[in-house]
Design a protein around this motif. Structure first.
Motif, mmCIF file in Angstrom:
data_model
loop_
_atom_site.group_PDB
_atom_site.id
_atom_site.type_symbol
_atom_site.label_atom_id
_atom_site.label_comp_id
_atom_site.label_asym_id
_atom_site.label_seq_id
_atom_site.Cartn_x
_atom_site.Cartn_y
_atom_site.Cartn_z
ATOM 1 N N GLU A 188 26.183 -36.742 -13.488
ATOM 2 C CA GLU A 188 27.367 -36.511 -12.655
ATOM 3 C C GLU A 188 28.574 -37.295 -13.152
ATOM 4 O OE1 GLU A 188 25.020 -35.375 -8.525
ATOM 5 O OE2 GLU A 188 25.491 -37.463 -8.962
ATOM 6 N N GLU B 98 29.931 -35.085 -15.773
ATOM 7 C CA GLU B 98 30.571 -33.896 -15.182
ATOM 8 C C GLU B 98 31.916 -34.250 -14.563
ATOM 9 O OE1 GLU B 98 26.626 -31.247 -14.011
ATOM 10 O OE2 GLU B 98 27.947 -31.977 -12.415
ATOM 11 N N GLU C 283 32.938 -26.139 -19.076
ATOM 12 C CA GLU C 283 31.510 -26.452 -18.953
ATOM 13 C C GLU C 283 30.751 -26.333 -20.271
ATOM 14 O OE1 GLU C 283 29.440 -25.409 -14.961
ATOM 15 O OE2 GLU C 283 31.278 -24.211 -15.033
ATOM 16 N N ASN D 45 21.855 -31.611 -1.309
ATOM 17 C CA ASN D 45 22.491 -31.215 -2.569
ATOM 18 C C ASN D 45 23.225 -29.882 -2.475
ATOM 19 O OD1 ASN D 45 21.820 -33.467 -3.935
ATOM 20 N ND2 ASN D 45 20.201 -32.563 -5.197
ATOM 21 N N PHE D 46 22.724 -28.997 -1.611
ATOM 22 C CA PHE D 46 23.349 -27.671 -1.521
ATOM 23 C C PHE D 46 24.827 -27.753 -1.134
ATOM 24 C CE2 PHE D 46 22.171 -28.531 2.822
ATOM 25 C CZ PHE D 46 23.162 -27.923 3.571
ATOM 26 N N TYR E 98 27.061 -29.640 -2.261
ATOM 27 C CA TYR E 98 27.958 -29.816 -3.411
ATOM 28 C C TYR E 98 28.356 -28.486 -4.054
ATOM 29 C CZ TYR E 98 25.754 -34.378 -2.848
ATOM 30 O OH TYR E 98 25.259 -35.543 -2.327
ATOM 31 N N ASN E 99 27.586 -27.433 -3.757
ATOM 32 C CA ASN E 99 27.900 -26.139 -4.368
ATOM 33 C C ASN E 99 29.257 -25.593 -3.941
ATOM 34 O OD1 ASN E 99 25.545 -26.045 -5.807
ATOM 35 N ND2 ASN E 99 24.400 -25.112 -4.122
ATOM 36 N N ILE E 100 29.800 -26.095 -2.839
ATOM 37 C CA ILE E 100 31.100 -25.562 -2.417
ATOM 38 C C ILE E 100 32.231 -26.134 -3.264
ATOM 39 C CG2 ILE E 100 30.437 -25.029 -0.037
ATOM 40 C CD1 ILE E 100 31.690 -27.566 0.873
ATOM 41 N N PRO F 76 33.921 -26.195 -6.697
ATOM 42 C CA PRO F 76 33.878 -25.513 -7.995
ATOM 43 C C PRO F 76 34.113 -26.489 -9.143
ATOM 44 C CG PRO F 76 35.979 -25.116 -6.928
ATOM 45 C CD PRO F 76 35.156 -25.929 -5.968
ATOM 46 N N TYR G 9 34.630 -33.392 -5.926
ATOM 47 C CA TYR G 9 33.318 -33.599 -6.549
ATOM 48 C C TYR G 9 32.813 -34.993 -6.232
ATOM 49 C CZ TYR G 9 29.828 -33.721 -10.329
ATOM 50 O OH TYR G 9 28.676 -33.824 -11.045
ATOM 51 N N ARG H 35 30.010 -36.518 -2.749
ATOM 52 C CA ARG H 35 28.826 -37.323 -3.091
ATOM 53 C C ARG H 35 28.928 -38.721 -2.501
ATOM 54 N NH1 ARG H 35 29.367 -33.372 -6.567
ATOM 55 N NH2 ARG H 35 27.560 -32.499 -7.635
#
Lengths: 246, 402
Positions: free
Chosen positions: A95, A98, A108, B255-256, B258-260, B262, B271, B275
């Protein structure tokens, strides 16, 4: 061609300046060592270049612009490896990479390509999903190094990079620096490991009590100290002694 | 040796100052007001319930259970510090003076809680048992004796075993303490005294082991550090404790979320902030706690205006504290150098808070179903989140050194 130019830069944390009237520049593809005793002003100089401190006098131009002219452009032009690793306890190694990629607008696929290479080089492939609390000091340092090299900027600013790294890590870092230099990037590195600095730096800036005491290639320095066969260690000691006599 | 007394009293003064410094914020914080309110409400319900409490209610057992468990948790406050294992080493044989002081303080600082709980239960004892006033107050005496023994034993146990398996020691003492109080409250004083004697015998046997061993500095220092950390974490809910590093948990089941976010330069701070919020215990549990309180109040209190006020106050507290926690930091972070807009962080924090306050609103909505105008608390929560975020000052403004 000059990439970084410090003109008459005076500054510090309080009104009382730590660095006084600094003048030096770094050209494209150059590796420059910033050398000085503890408290000479190395880290303060670096903080002014990365923009966490603003000069009280003078100006700093990176790739032709100052921080206040275009902050995003200025910040995109360099990456920084601090003396003590600064990591996010809540992010894994993957992370961290990233996040850095996102911040510097790296797509990416490039991220994947570059990070695979770096992870292999620094032997951290198996640690991708680890949190920093499980890392040793050297591993933390490696995370910082990988994030910095991932960005692929014009200028690398590296503060005391070798402390805490194992010999293989040091070699990998030197190799990376060499590679980037060949590709045209510039590096400003502050260090106490003088033998390494002497061997790898194109030019040396000797900082003493907040001022540039001498700068140039090893030959330039030998001439200015009038010590034709001296090593950097000898010059360094000569410089501090000279100051004591004054 | 007098200097060890001095070491203790200097440390003790420093410790008390530190505690007072932060307790001031705790008692002036908005959460404290909410707690006072809750204590009042619970007290009212308790006194109402006493009027109808059945005579068969097992008050003695419940009181002994609660007080006994609290008595057994007697973590020694030693105020030892890391350098002590080097600097106090030559004084090893005289350290018993220091520990005597330490255990005295431990006793006085911990006996209060058990006694207060017992005193709160006195009306219950009066309502459902036939104990005389003297008999009830004799309970306090037993609690004091038990606390003294528990403090001594836990210290000696930790000393002798370097803190290993302290849970077994605690369970043993909890059982004996529960039985002592229970027998005392049912006027079986002979039995009660036998249990106390058992504790004394246990303590004596531990002491023999202690006398043969060096001071387990490492264990006591660690214990002390954990205790102070716990205090700082607690204080951190009310004010900003400098250099407090919260503990981190992965919480991969979330964790799901974090998918929102991009993968793009514009979402760099999102991001990070998603977290940071989810994985930092301090932030996440603050939200969980306030949400649970809000939900429980909505569920059990049947006076609409009360649930509205509580929901509003807690939504305000959640937003304000999390905004502050996520936006202010005096430490250097790498994202300060990122070539992204300064306003990104604030926008990211606002987004995260909005999402989690919507979740809070939904939870409270479900808890208040069945009440008139059950949807009002949820609306209040959403409104107060938006207003608080906009109106409160921006803590990040003063932090940058440039």
């Amino acid at each position: 061609m000059t990439l970084l130019q410090l003109s008459d830069v005076t500054g510090g944390y309080t009104r009382k300046p730590v660095i006084k009237g600094l003048n030096f520049s770094i050209g494209k593809g150059e590796l420059v060592g910033l050398i000085g005793l503890n408290g000479a002003g190395k880290s303060t100089t670096i903080k002014h270049i990365i923009g966490t401190l603003l000069p009280q006098k003078g100006e700093i131009r990176l790739n032709g612009i100052t921080l206040s002219e275009d902050i995003d452009q200025y910040r995109s032009s360099f990456s920084y490896i601090p003396e003590t690793p600064v990591l996010y306890d809540e992010l894994t190694l993957k992370e961290h990479l990233e996040l850095t990629a996102m911040a510097y607008g790296i797509d990416e696929s490039t991220l994947k390509l570059r990070s695979e290479e770096l992870l292999k080089e620094f032997r951290m492939e198996k640690r991708l999903n680890w949190f920093p609390s499980h890392f040793s000091k050297g591993m933390r340092q490696k995370v910082m190094i990988m994030c910095a090299f991932l960005v692929n900027p014009k200028l690398y600013i590296i503060d005391e990079p070798f402390v805490g790294l194992d010999p293989l890590g040091i070699q990998s870092l030197l190799d990376q620096m060499d590679e980037k230099k060949k590709a045209g990037a510039s590096i400003l590195m502050s260090t106490h490991i003088l033998s390494t600095a002497e061997k790898h730096c194109d030019r040396i800036i000797l900082l003493h009590e907040g001022r540039v005491r001498a700068q140039g290639t090893m030959d330039d320095l030998r001439r200015s100290f009038n010590m034709p066969t001296a090593t950097l260690d000898d010059l360094y000691i000569a410089m501090t002694k000279e100051q004591d006599h004054e | 040796m007098n200097s060890l007394y001095e070491v203790w009293s200097t440390r003790f003064n420093h410790y008390i100052n530190e505690v007072q410094k932060y307790m001031r914020y705790v008692f002036t914080g908005h959460l404290a007001l909410v707690l006072v309110f809750i204590v009042g409400a619970v007290g009212y319900q308790y006194s109402e319930w006493l009027k109808v409490a059945p005579n068969t209610f097992p008050a003695e057992w419940i009181i002994s259970l609660v007080v006994g468990v609290i008595l057994a948790i007697s973590r020694p406050v030693t105020l030892l510090r890391e350098p002590d294992q080097v600097y106090l080493l030559p004084l090893e044989s005289k350290m018993s003076l220091y520990f005597k002081k330490a255990l005295n303080y431990t006793f006085w600082s911990q006996v209060g809680l058990a006694v207060v709980i017992y005193i709160v239960a006195i009306p219950l004892l009066k309502a459902v048992t036939e104990l005389s006033t003297t008999e009830i107050w004799l309970g306090v005496l037993f609690i004091a004796i038990l606390k003294y023994l528990n403090v001594q034993i836990e210290f000696n146990y930790r000393y002798g075993n370097r803190g290993e398996n302290v849970i077994i020691d605690r369970i043993t003492r909890a059982l004996l303490s529960i039985l002592t109080i229970q027998t005392a409250l049912t006027i079986n004083y002979t039995l009660a005294i036998i249990f106390v004697v058992l504790l004394i015998v246990y303590n004596t046997s531990l002491k023999k082991k202690v006398n043969k061993q060096p001071i387990p500095y490492e264990h006591f220092v660690k214990l002390e550090q954990n205790r102070m950390m716990a205090f700082y974490r607690f204080a951190n809910y009310f004010t900003d404790v400098p250099h407090l590093k919260g503990s981190i948990k992965h919480r991969s089941w979330l964790n799901f979320v974090y998918n929102i976010v991009p993968f793009s330069k514009k979402s760099t701070q999102s991001y990070l902030v998603y977290r940071t919020f989810i994985r930092t215990d301090d932030h996440f549990y603050l939200w969980v706690r306030l949400t649970v309180i809000s939900g429980v109040i909505a569920f059990i209190v049947n006076i609409p205006i009360v649930t509205w006020i509580v929901a509003g106050a807690l939504a305000f507290a959640t937003t304000l504290q999390l905004k502050y926690a996520l936006l202010s930091s005096k430490d250097f972070r790498m994202d300060r150098l990122y070539p992204v807009k300064e306003s990104q962080r604030k926008e990211a924090v606002q987004k995260v808070l909005r999402l989690f306050m919507v979740v809070q609103a939904i939870i409270v909505l479900f808890c208040s179903i069945g009440q008139p105008l059950f949807f009002v608390p949820a609306i209040i929560i959403l409104l107060l989140n938006e207003i608080t975020f906009r109106v409160s000052k921006d803590p990040s403004k003063h932090d940058y050194s440039y």
